[in-house]
Design an enzyme around this catalytic site. Structure first.
Site, mmCIF file in Angstrom:
data_model
loop_
_atom_site.group_PDB
_atom_site.id
_atom_site.type_symbol
_atom_site.label_atom_id
_atom_site.label_comp_id
_atom_site.label_asym_id
_atom_site.label_seq_id
_atom_site.Cartn_x
_atom_site.Cartn_y
_atom_site.Cartn_z
ATOM 1 N N CYS A 1 0.732 -1.002 0.302
ATOM 2 C CA CYS A 1 -0.083 -0.102 -0.068
ATOM 3 C C CYS A 1 0.831 1.171 0.270
ATOM 4 O O CYS A 1 1.494 1.709 0.949
ATOM 5 C CB CYS A 1 -0.928 0.114 1.147
ATOM 6 N N MET B 1 -4.316 5.074 -5.465
ATOM 7 C CA MET B 1 -3.579 4.300 -4.736
ATOM 8 C C MET B 1 -2.009 4.982 -4.623
ATOM 9 O O MET B 1 -1.890 5.089 -6.076
ATOM 10 C CB MET B 1 -3.677 2.720 -5.087
#
Length: 397
Positions: free
Chosen positions: A104, A319
């Site tokens: 992430c 993201m």
């Protein structure tokens, strides 16, 4: 009938970039959960509140979106010349599944801050004032990431004036450098081609189709398509995509068959157990639009538009790992990303996403006919939201 009590586990709830998640120090976890396996996965599922057939994660710390159903486990690094090992778990919302296949990028912005505040970084590496350079080993993808964490009077500085689209309030700026996100032993373009044709069978009302795609492995495996090939303008906001179940089914089919072509899975059925990767994104040129916050994004503000899906839904912003892929692809001539930029391939681009804009820079080069990227940089911010303990039933794992 007597019931087992709850246990409490030290934890910190943090925002990093446009995501938030529950952070743990490895040594604070129950002993059985300090190693990979069913016990660890079950513990994290219960902490977040999954699986939840209602899709709300009401009985846990999750926020019922892909960007808020996240967990992080940190420890002092076992790697030379690194400070902290960073392990990321993407928790499914309605399934009993934790995906460890990728990183992430947004939460990476919070890793350095947590590591410093929790004694995982040597004291002599933290200035009294200035920026601490935290060397992060990303365990999921085996890559180095550098976080430049602002320090004031020997402590992490979290407040500031840096504004990040997709985050409501300003905070201190944290520069994040993704170092060699594609190393020499890997192929940036898994098929060997900068563009490919991806054949996708019929899905519901959508006939079988062949799409022009760029499939890249930088930051996170990502499949780029042209917005117009999908019938979109490229300026869509979340509801336009996420309220269309038939469209989401088609995106999942694109993701599954793209994953096969990228060599990530052997058949489409395996995509169910690999929800976090690859990502699917669609691009168009610098069209004006109004962001989800009501902010007008003019065409002169950006060089292209990108919309990306995560865990089966259009992401509310972008993201961080996908931004690495965007920046890398934008710097390489011939990709679908660089093709929509009026000036062509560029080492630094500002792109539009549903919540606003983001600037990303990539240092790429071609060596013996093969493209590689040395570093991708972007600015994020991070903040502790709550710290203390999470509580879960003692029979959860």
């Amino acid at each position: 009938m007597s019931q087992l009590p709850q246990i409490k586990i030290p934890a910190t709830y943090m925002r990093g970039g446009t995501s938030k998640g529950v952070f743990f120090s490895l040594t604070d976890l129950p002993e059985r959960c300090q190693v990979a396996g069913e016990a660890r996965d079950n513990m994290l599922l219960r902490v977040i509140g999954s699986p939840d057939p209602y899709g709300k994660q009401t009985d846990g710390m999750g926020g019922a979106t892909s960007s808020t159903s996240k967990t992080v486990i940190l420890s002092k690094s076992s790697q030379a010349d690194h400070d902290v090992d960073y392990l990321f778990g993407q928790v499914a919302i309605d399934k009993a599944f934790v995906d460890w296949s990728g990183n992430c990028g947004n939460l990476t912005a919070a890793v350095g801050s947590f590591a410093i505040s929790n004694g995982l970084v040597a004291a002599d590496r933290i200035p009294h004032n200035g920026h601490a350079v935290v060397r992060i080993w990303q365990q999921n993808i085996k890559k180095t990431i550098i976080a430049h964490v602002p320090i004031t009077n020997g402590e992490v500085q979290e407040t500031g004036e840096f504004e990040l689209d997709g985050v409501t309030f300003p905070a201190a700026e944290v520069q994040v450098d993704f170092v060699s996100p594609v190393d020499a032993s890997e192929a940036m373009f898994p098929t060997g081609n900068i563009t490919d044709v991806l054949n996708v069978p019929a899905v519901g009302e959508f006939a079988a189709a062949s799409f022009s795609v760029t499939m890249i492995n930088a930051g996170i495996p990502t499949i780029f398509l042209n917005a117009q090939d999908l019938g979109y303008t490229g300026t869509e906001l979340q509801d336009a995509i996420n309220s269309d179940e038939k469209a989401l089914e088609r995106f999942e089919a694109i993701r599954a068959y793209g994953a096969i072509k990228m060599g990530l899975i052997d058949n489409a059925e395996q995509a169910v157990a690999r929800q976090h990767t690859p990502k699917v994104a669609f691009v168009t040129g610098n069209k004006a639009y109004v962001s989800s916050s009501g902010k007008s994004i003019e065409s002169i503000d950006i060089e292209l538009n990108v919309r990306a899906l995560s865990m089966g839904k259009l992401h509310h912003a972008m993201m961080g790992t996908a931004a690495v892929a965007i920046g890398t692809a934008a710097a390489i001539p011939g990709t679908l990303v660089s093709q929509v930029i009026a000036s062509g391939a560029n080492s630094s681009v500002t792109f539009g996403h549903p919540s606003g804009t983001l600037k990303v820079g990539a240092q790429t080069e071609q060596v013996n006919g093969e493209w590689t990227v040395n570093k991708v940089s972007m600015s994020r911010s991070a903040r502790v939201l709550m710290e203390g303990w999470v509580r879960i039933p003692s029979d959860s794992f």
